[in-house]
Design a protein around this motif. Structure first.
Motif, PDB file in Angstrom:
ATOM      1  N   ASP A  67       0.837  -1.202   0.000  1.00  0.00           N
ATOM      2  CA  ASP A  67       0.000   0.000   0.000  1.00  0.00           C
ATOM      3  C   ASP A  67       0.877   1.260   0.000  1.00  0.00           C
ATOM      4  O   ASP A  67       0.592   2.225  -0.732  1.00  0.00           O
ATOM      5  CB  ASP A  67      -0.920   0.013   1.229  1.00  0.00           C
ATOM      6  CG  ASP A  67      -2.012  -1.045   1.130  1.00  0.00           C
ATOM      7  OD1 ASP A  67      -2.284  -1.499  -0.002  1.00  0.00           O
ATOM      8  OD2 ASP A  67      -2.571  -1.402   2.179  1.00  0.00           O
ATOM      9  N   THR A 112       2.392   1.752  -3.384  1.00  0.00           N
ATOM     10  CA  THR A 112       1.417   2.294  -4.342  1.00  0.00           C
ATOM     11  C   THR A 112       1.274   3.792  -4.153  1.00  0.00           C
ATOM     12  O   THR A 112       1.225   4.566  -5.132  1.00  0.00           O
ATOM     13  CB  THR A 112       0.054   1.606  -4.160  1.00  0.00           C
ATOM     14  OG1 THR A 112       0.206   0.197  -4.409  1.00  0.00           O
ATOM     15  CG2 THR A 112      -0.974   2.188  -5.120  1.00  0.00           C
ATOM     16  N   ARG A 113       1.199   4.247  -2.902  1.00  0.00           N
ATOM     17  CA  ARG A 113       1.079   5.684  -2.631  1.00  0.00           C
ATOM     18  C   ARG A 113       2.323   6.433  -3.085  1.00  0.00           C
ATOM     19  O   ARG A 113       2.230   7.514  -3.709  1.00  0.00           O
ATOM     20  CB  ARG A 113       0.860   5.922  -1.125  1.00  0.00           C
ATOM     21  CG  ARG A 113      -0.499   5.499  -0.618  1.00  0.00           C
ATOM     22  CD  ARG A 113      -0.760   6.069   0.771  1.00  0.00           C
ATOM     23  NE  ARG A 113       0.253   5.648   1.749  1.00  0.00           N
ATOM     24  CZ  ARG A 113       0.187   4.530   2.464  1.00  0.00           C
ATOM     25  NH1 ARG A 113      -0.839   3.709   2.320  1.00  0.00           N
ATOM     26  NH2 ARG A 113       1.134   4.226   3.335  1.00  0.00           N
ATOM     27  N   GLU A 114       3.497   5.886  -2.789  1.00  0.00           N
ATOM     28  CA  GLU A 114       4.744   6.567  -3.169  1.00  0.00           C
ATOM     29  C   GLU A 114       4.910   6.624  -4.684  1.00  0.00           C
ATOM     30  O   GLU A 114       5.398   7.613  -5.232  1.00  0.00           O
ATOM     31  CB  GLU A 114       5.949   5.862  -2.533  1.00  0.00           C
ATOM     32  CG  GLU A 114       6.077   6.062  -1.032  1.00  0.00           C
ATOM     33  CD  GLU A 114       6.303   7.528  -0.666  1.00  0.00           C
ATOM     34  OE1 GLU A 114       6.797   8.290  -1.514  1.00  0.00           O
ATOM     35  OE2 GLU A 114       5.981   7.902   0.470  1.00  0.00           O
ATOM     36  N   ARG A 120       2.796   9.429  -5.962  1.00  0.00           N
ATOM     37  CA  ARG A 120       3.444  10.724  -5.714  1.00  0.00           C
ATOM     38  C   ARG A 120       4.566  10.971  -6.720  1.00  0.00           C
ATOM     39  O   ARG A 120       4.755  12.100  -7.196  1.00  0.00           O
ATOM     40  CB  ARG A 120       4.016  10.783  -4.294  1.00  0.00           C
ATOM     41  CG  ARG A 120       2.990  10.846  -3.183  1.00  0.00           C
ATOM     42  CD  ARG A 120       3.677  11.133  -1.853  1.00  0.00           C
ATOM     43  NE  ARG A 120       4.237  12.471  -1.801  1.00  0.00           N
ATOM     44  CZ  ARG A 120       5.064  12.926  -0.857  1.00  0.00           C
ATOM     45  NH1 ARG A 120       5.454  12.091   0.104  1.00  0.00           N
ATOM     46  NH2 ARG A 120       5.515  14.151  -0.884  1.00  0.00           N
TER      47      ARG A 120
END
Length: 407
Positions: A382, A385-387, A390
Motif C-alpha cells: 500500500d 502504491t502511494r509513493e 506521488r
C-alpha cells in the motif's frame, strides 16, 4: 643476426608492436633476434599471443614508458621498448645507456605533450566554410599523433589539420588521416597509436567542448577516481541534445554498468513506466547520472551498490556540468538526494524539497523527487502504491513546467 621480422603498418604502430611483443616475450625471443620494419599499407595482422609459456603482467608505469619511447623518433625505438618489456618479464638487466636513452626520450615526449595540450588553441586557428581548425607544430617526436584523440575531443569533433615536420595529420570529421608531405594521406586508426604520455582527460578543457558526443567520448576514457577503475565502463547520459527536460539520478547500477546505458535496470524500467503515465516520452528527454561509474562492493559474486561519496561526485562534476551547459534544459528533474544535493550545492531532504518548482542559478526550473530505486525498496504494498503515485505526480509537475513559457 635477427631471425624474426615484424612488419608494422606505420611509424608509431603501437598496437601491432604490443601484440607482437606479447607473443615474442612469451616465447622468450631476445631483442637482438627481432627486426622491426615499417611497411605501410601491407603489414600483416599482428600474431595472436602464443599459448606457450606463462602469461605475464606489466606494471602500468613500465608499459607507459614503452609507449613514450615508441612516440620518440629514435631509430631503434621499437627494439628499445621491446627490450624494456623483455627485461621485466625475464628478470634480466637493461644496459644503463639504453635506459638513459629511453628516459630522455620519454622526457621529451612528455614535454611536447604538455606543449601541444596547453597551447592547442594558440597553435590551431579556425577558418574556411566548414570552420576547419588548422595549425603548424615543429614537433621532434610523434607525441602529436598520440594526442590526435585529445585534439579531436578538445576541438569538439570539428575537422582539423596539423602540419608537422615532413608529415601532416588531419581529422576529416569522420576519420583520421596521416601521411608524409609528398604522399597521399592514409587512414590512421586511433586504437593503433600509443597511449599519450598523460591520461587523455588530463588538461582537457571540458568547458570549451561544444559538442555533446565529444564530451561523451572523452568521458568514456576517464579514470580519475578509483571507482572508475573497478567499473566495467563509463555510463554517460543519453537522449536528445536539445531536450527541454533533463533527468539526473545518482549513479549507474549493475545492469547499467554492463549495458553502458543509464536507467535500464529494474529502477529504470519503473522509471519508464512512470514517464508514460505522466505523459512524457523518454525519447524526448535527456537522462543521465551525477556519477558516471558504478560504485559497488562484492558480496560473494554479487556486486552490491554503494552510495557515491563527495570525491566521486566532484570528479564527475565537470561531465554533468557539460551536459547541462550543452543541452540547456528548461526543466531539470533531480532523482534522489544525491543528485539534488550535487545540483543545488547543499544538503537536501527529499521530503522538504519535492513536488515544487525551484529556480536554479542558471535560470533552469528544477524539480526534486525520489529516485525510482527508492520505490523498489518500499516493503509495504500500500505504501509503495502511494509513493509511486506521488512520483508520477512529480513527473506530471515537471511535464507541465516543461510546457510553460521560459521566464
Amino acid at each position: 643476426m635477427p631471425q624474426t621480422t615484424i612488419a608494422l603498418a606505420h611509424p608509431i604502430d603501437f598496437a601491432r608492436w604490443r601484440a607482437a611483443t606479447r607473443d615474442l616475450v612469451t616465447r622468450r625471443v631476445p631483442p637482438d633476434d627481432i627486426a622491426w620494419h615499417i611497411t605501410p599499407g601491407d603489414a600483416p595482422a599482428a600474431a595472436a599471443p602464443s599459448p606457450a609459456g606463462q602469461p605475464f603482467r606489466i606494471p602500468r608505469e613500465t608499459m607507459q614508458l614503452a609507449a613514450d619511447v615508441v612516440q620518440s623518433m629514435l631509430p631503434d625505438r621499437f627494439t628499445l621498448a621491446y627490450g624494456l618489456i623483455y627485461a621485466h618479464v625475464t628478470g634480466t638487466d637493461i644496459a644503463p645507456s639504453d635506459l638513459a636513452r629511453m628516459e630522455d626520450a620519454a622526457k621529451t615526449v612528455r614535454a611536447e605533450t604538455v606543449h601541444l595540450r596547453h597551447d592547442l588553441f594558440t597553435l590551431m586557428q579556425r577558418s574556411g566554410a566548414n570552420d576547419t581548425w588548422h595549425g603548424t607544430l615543429d614537433a621532434t617526436t610523434y607525441a602529436p599523433e598520440s594526442n590526435a584523440r585529445f585534439m579531436t575531443f578538445q576541438l569538439s569533433l570539428a575537422p582539423w589539420r596539423l602540419s608537422l615536420p615532413g608529415r601532416r595529420m588531419e581529422w576529416t570529421g569522420r576519420e583520421l588521416l596521416h601521411g608524409q608531405d609528398d604522399a597521399v594521406a592514409a587512414p590512421l586508426a586511433f586504437n593503433s597509436l600509443p597511449p599519450p604520455a598523460m591520461p587523455l582527460v588530463t588538461d582537457l578543457d571540458i568547458p570549451r567542448i561544444t559538442a555533446l558526443p565529444a564530451v561523451a567520448l572523452a568521458a568514456k576514457t576517464c579514470r580519475i577516481c578509483p571507482m572508475a577503475r573497478r567499473a566495467t565502463q563509463t555510463v554517460f547520459g543519453e537522449g536528445r541534445s536539445d531536450a527541454r527536460m533533463m533527468f539526473v539520478g545518482e549513479q549507474p547500477g549493475d545492469r547499467e554498468d554492463i549495458a553502458g546505458r543509464p536507467f535500464v535496470g529494474p529502477a529504470g524500467q519503473l522509471f519508464d513506466r512512470a514517464l508514460l503515465e505522466a505523459g512524457i516520452e523518454r525519447d524526448d528527454t535527456y537522462v543521465t547520472n551525477t556519477v558516471k561509474h558504478f560504485k559497488f562492493r562484492l558480496r560473494g559474486t554479487r556486486r552490491i551498490h554503494e552510495k557515491a561519496g563527495p570525491e566521486e561526485i566532484a570528479a564527475c562534476a565537470p561531465w554533468l556540468a557539460a551536459e547541462r551547459r550543452i543541452i540547456r534544459p528548461h526543466v531539470l528533474v533531480m532523482l534522489g538526494a544525491t543528485a539534488a544535493s550535487a545540483l543545488l550545492g547543499r544538503h537536501v531532504t527529499i521530503g522538504r524539497e519535492r513536488s515544487r518548482a525551484i529556480t536554479l542559478e542558471d535560470g533552469t526550473t528544477g524539480v526534486v523527487t525520489v529516485h525510482p530505486s527508492f520505490l523498489l525498496r518500499v516493503p509495504d504494498e500500500d505504501a509503495r502504491t502511494r509513493e509511486y503515485a506521488r512520483f508520477v505526480a512529480d513527473l506530471r509537475l515537471a511535464a507541465d513546467l516543461r510546457s510553460a513559457p521560459p521566464p
